[in-house]
Write a protein that holds these residues in place. Structure first.
Motif: not given
Length: 449
Positions: A315-319
């Motif tokens: 969930k914390a990964l960048p898009e």
């Protein structure tokens, strides 16, 4: 025609031919038919005067200009030509064939041959569906370690030139051993075995295919057991102090390698399975990661129930809008791959943490070392801890994506999915308890009772 025992001194002293004559020739008394021709401009050339190609009439053929070649070179070439003619071979045709073979040899570079091998044997036409199950790993190792220049991330270590632009027929045993020795120097003994196996298979194919004029492989007399050592199963497992240092070090590393390393530990997966994950494999709303069989070392899809810790990392990964890959330095277009450099940084940061904690505990930081480990040891660490958490063997092996022999006939890719979910959550809880221990003034409820 005069004949002399030609010398360099005599050749340099020869005067230009009179202009009304145009040229004159002097025969060499050492090699029959070898002449030196001198023009009115003072140009001196070696020619061979004999019968060529079965002709009954002798003719002259230019060997070379004096200065561009030496007298000794001219004599050697003239002798070679006479020897060929004695065997019924026309030197002109022989020279043309030799030149053509050399051009072909130069065109058959190691890089182009590896590309052929990967296309025909390893990967095929569809990179997403390689011919060999480990095709992507074979391609990565051949290109990274043998074809391209390798920049050693260790301080003071020089770059090792790649073999890509060299003719494949010019690759030697010493060239192969330099790559193997580099892997050994990095402490990657298992990788050294794998690299030798991959490049040996490539050269065996190149010889058998008869495409490149190879008659033998430079790997033929390399005995893996003697030059690398017996291939033994690694037993390295990180302890709790090292796990805590690992978690803190990955935080320092940051995206993309930090979270990728963390997932590598808590999902029990292999390096490429984590590094090359596309967004399409995730169903975060169902807390599930489904990896297709094409990316696994088995014939079935592999499903990974996401623990709370794994879910939070994803969930914390960048898009990224330019491509599907979650761990990337190219905005999603390509997945990350430079783990050798990342591992050097990880080791350095882990050692820094261990030294700092030793100082905080009143011990000498200079006495602290980090026992060497490779990325795959994280997977072994997870498997060992699963046993320590009393996870049944069949469940643990399914988590590791190991197909069980007793399940082969009725294998169900969703087998024990609830048990796997529970086991991975317990493993994540264990990791969290190690890397985020409660304050010393907080007594666990169970202990208080």
């Amino acid at each position: 025609m005069a004949k002399e025992n030609l010398t360099d001194r005599r050749l340099k002293a020869l005067k230009p031919a009179p202009k009304d004559v145009g040229r004159y020739e002097i025969g060499d008394a050492i090699v029959p038919g070898l002449l030196v021709r001198v023009t009115s401009a003072g140009k001196k050339s070696f020619v061979l005067y004999t019968r060529f190609g079965g002709s009954k009439k002798p003719t002259r053929r230019l060997i070379g200009e004096y200065g561009a070649i030496t007298l000794e070179d001219a004599r050697r070439i003239a002798r070679d030509w006479l020897d060929m003619l004695g065997k019924g071979v026309d030197p002109k045709i022989h020279i043309a064939e030799t030149k053509a073979k050399e051009i072909e040899r130069q065109d058959n570079t190691f890089r182009s041959a590896v590309e052929d091998y990967l296309s025909i044997v390893v990967i095929g036409s569809d990179p997403d569906n390689p011919i060999l199950r480990q095709g992507n790993e074979v391609a990565r190792c051949l290109n990274l370690e043998f074809v391209e220049d390798r920049i050693d991330p260790r301080p003071g270590k020089a770059k090792r030139p790649g073999l890509g632009d060299r003719p494949i027929s010019g690759i030697t045993k010493a060239d192969i051993m330099r790559v193997i020795d580099d892997a050994m120097a990095r402490g990657a003994k298992t990788m050294a075995h794998n690299l030798l196996a991959y490049v040996r298979a490539f050269f065996n194919w190149a010889v058998d295919s008869e495409r490149y004029g190879l008659e033998f492989s430079p790997c033929d007399r390399i005995n893996a057991k003697k030059v690398i050592g017996k291939k033994v199963k690694r037993k390295r497992v990180l302890d709790e102090d090292e796990l805590a240092a690992f978690w803190e070090a990955t935080a320092v590393m940051g995206y993309p390698y930090g979270p990728a390393y963390r997932l590598l530990l808590i999902t029990c997966l292999r390096l490429n399975e984590v590094a090359e994950v596309p967004e399409t494999e995730l169903r975060l709303e169902k807390r599930m990661w489904s990896i297709p069989a094409l990316r696994m070392k088995k014939d079935n899809d592999h499903h990974v129930p996401l623990s709370d810790l794994a879910y939070d990392i994803f969930k914390a990964l960048p898009e990224h809008k330019d491509g599907p890959f979650l761990f990337t330095t190219t905005k999603g277009v390509k997945p990350i791959n430079g783990f050798s450099k990342a591992k050097v940084i990880l080791d350095r940061e882990m050692l820094t943490v261990l030294k700092r904690k030793a100082g905080e505990a009143g011990r000498d930081p200079e006495q602290v070392t980090l026992r060497p480990f490779v990325n795959h040891d994280l997977r072994r660490t997870a498997r060992t801890w699963l046993s320590g958490l009393k996870v049944p063997k069949v469940v643990a092996e399914l988590i590791m994506a190991h197909t069980q022999k007793d399940l082969d006939a009725v294998y169900d890719q969703w087998a024990f999915i609830d048990e796997r979910k529970d086991a991975l959550q317990r493993w994540a809880n264990k990791v969290r308890s190690v890397v985020e221990p409660p304050p010393e003034n907080v007594v666990p409820i169970r202990k208080r009772r």
